[in-house]
Design an enzyme around this catalytic site. Structure first.
Site, PDB file in Angstrom:
ATOM      1  CB  SER A   1      -0.948  -0.043   1.204  1.00 24.47           C
ATOM      2  OG  SER A   1      -2.000   0.873   1.050  1.00 24.47           O
TER       3      SER A   1
ATOM      4  CG  ASP B   1      -4.178  -5.028  -2.962  1.00 24.04           C
ATOM      5  OD1 ASP B   1      -4.456  -5.535  -4.063  1.00 24.04           O
ATOM      6  OD2 ASP B   1      -5.045  -4.604  -2.179  1.00 24.04           O
TER       7      ASP B   1
ATOM      8  CG  HIS C   1      -5.494  -3.406   1.280  1.00 22.85           C
ATOM      9  ND1 HIS C   1      -4.944  -3.034   0.070  1.00 22.85           N
ATOM     10  CD2 HIS C   1      -4.986  -2.545   2.211  1.00 22.85           C
ATOM     11  CE1 HIS C   1      -4.142  -1.979   0.251  1.00 22.85           C
ATOM     12  NE2 HIS C   1      -4.146  -1.678   1.540  1.00 22.85           N
TER      13      HIS C   1
END
Length: 402
Positions: free
Chosen positions: A197, A223, A354
């Protein structure tokens, strides 16, 4: 039937035992509704699902056939970081004291996997992945810092927290170089950068700005892509407001992450969630556990983190590139074109959320280990340099007469 037959039958039927009573009708027990709170929800992917042979219930004289399995509260107890890393290190940079989890490589020819976590997480977000990688690449080293404002990294309380992308990239480069100095290495080992992220944007920035020179073999982003990240920012505040503000214990915080499927791997949650929480120290407040990092306060930096990420990711020369996603819908146009042109390696884990590296640490480790091997320069056999051949007398200069 004659009267005599009826009289005979009646006399014999009276001596027979009464018929068995029908089975009792099940009655709803409210305690079952309460007990359900003690059991995690099951999904098709769980090993305890009815579709799994390992989850078959075997009746016994002391166990009801349809009794719900009871889950021990110890399932949500914390796991120590020592189960995943060899040591923790502190690195001072002015008024900021950086904290990181570290396992040294066997030699300077072995790779050093350097991680950067996402917003609100900590260096232990990569604990389960590190354990899986150590089985696949035992000679490698592993370095997972807490970025400023997170985990055990300390910044001056009287200073405004700077979480700009440039600052975080400089911090990561400092931690790696300071570890180099603290360990007394003659040079940096070959480095693989991996970020989740926000961390994906940070490792890309480090590679893009060449903050570690030629030591980077490759970098991986977990991700996050520019397009979907910018879209997700619109709903970030709603998500933050929907989270619990506090927990009665660390175990309840771990349980919430698992039950909400924020983290789908219980083992990973047991080590990565505790650093996210800090005990409330106010005397007039109940003894609860609060979020260590106020993500709402990071809002001014959100767009700065992800703007231009896709073009930077694709444009760094001389380094391998890995993009690991939980779904192909996260790809934006620029990355789709780059993938069709073979500019980077793409891997999708549709069963993960996620936190893809926490949900699927073993699969992620296999991909990362293979990514390192394909970019390992030590296995390349390069032709000798022209200058070296001339010095050895095996080749004459072009301007020298024959």
């Amino acid at each position: 039937m004659s009267a005599l037959q009826k009289s005979f039958a009646r006399a014999h039927l009276q001596n027979l035992p009464p018929p068995p009573l029908p089975p009792p009708v099940p009655v709803f027990d409210e305690r079952e509704e309460e007990d359900e709170q003690d059991h995690p929800s099951l999904s098709a992917s769980d090993s305890s699902s009815s579709a799994s042979s390992t989850g078959t219930i075997i009746p016994s004289p002391t166990r009801n056939l349809f009794e719900r399995p009871r889950v021990s509260k110890s399932q949500y107890d914390s796991l120590p970081w020592q189960d995943f890393f060899d040591r923790e290190i502190y690195l001072d940079n002015g008024a900021t004291r950086h904290h990181a989890y570290f396992s040294a490589p066997a030699s300077l020819d072995a790779p050093l996997f350097c991680f950067h976590h996402g917003a609100g997480a900590s260096g232990l977000s990569f604990a389960s992945l590190t354990a899986a990688l150590r089985s696949a690449v035992p000679e490698a080293g592993y370095l997972s810092p807490d970025c400023r404002g997170h985990g055990e990294t300390q910044t001056p309380e009287n200073q405004t927290l700077d979480l700009s992308l440039a600052t975080l990239a400089t911090d990561l480069a400092f931690v790696i170089n300071a570890t180099h100095v603290q360990m007394g290495w003659q040079r940096l080992p070959p480095i693989i950068l991996l970020g989740h992220s926000l961390g994906g944007a940070v490792v890309t920035e480090v590679a893009y700005r060449k903050l570690l020179g030629n030591a980077i073999l490759g970098y991986g982003v977990f991700d996050v892509v520019e397009g979907s990240a910018m879209d997700a920012l619109q709903s970030m505040e709603s998500y933050l407001s929907s989270r619990p503000r506090s927990f009665q214990s660390v175990a309840s915080g771990i349980e919430w992450h698992v039950r909400s499927r924020t983290i789908r791997n219980t083992t990973s949650a047991r080590v990565s969630v505790p650093p996210l929480l800090v005990q409330n120290q106010l005397e007039d407040s109940p003894a609860t556990w609060l979020w260590r990092t106020d993500l709402s306060a990071t809002k001014p930096f959100w767009e700065n983190w992800f703007t231009g990420l896709s073009s930077k990711f694709l444009s760094v020369p001389g380094a391998g590139k890995l993009l690991l996603l939980a779904g192909t819908d996260r790809l934006d146009k620029e990355l789709m074109i780059g993938q069709m042109q073979g500019k980077y390696q793409l891997q999708v884990f549709p069963d993960a959320g996620h936190f893809v590296h926490e949900d699927q640490p073993e699969k992620t480790a296999m991909i990362v280990a293979d990514f390192w091997r394909r970019n390992d320069r030590s296995t390349l056999v390069l032709p000798p340099k022209v200058d070296d051949l001339i010095k050895q007398g095996k080749l004459k200069p072009a301007n020298q007469k024959k």
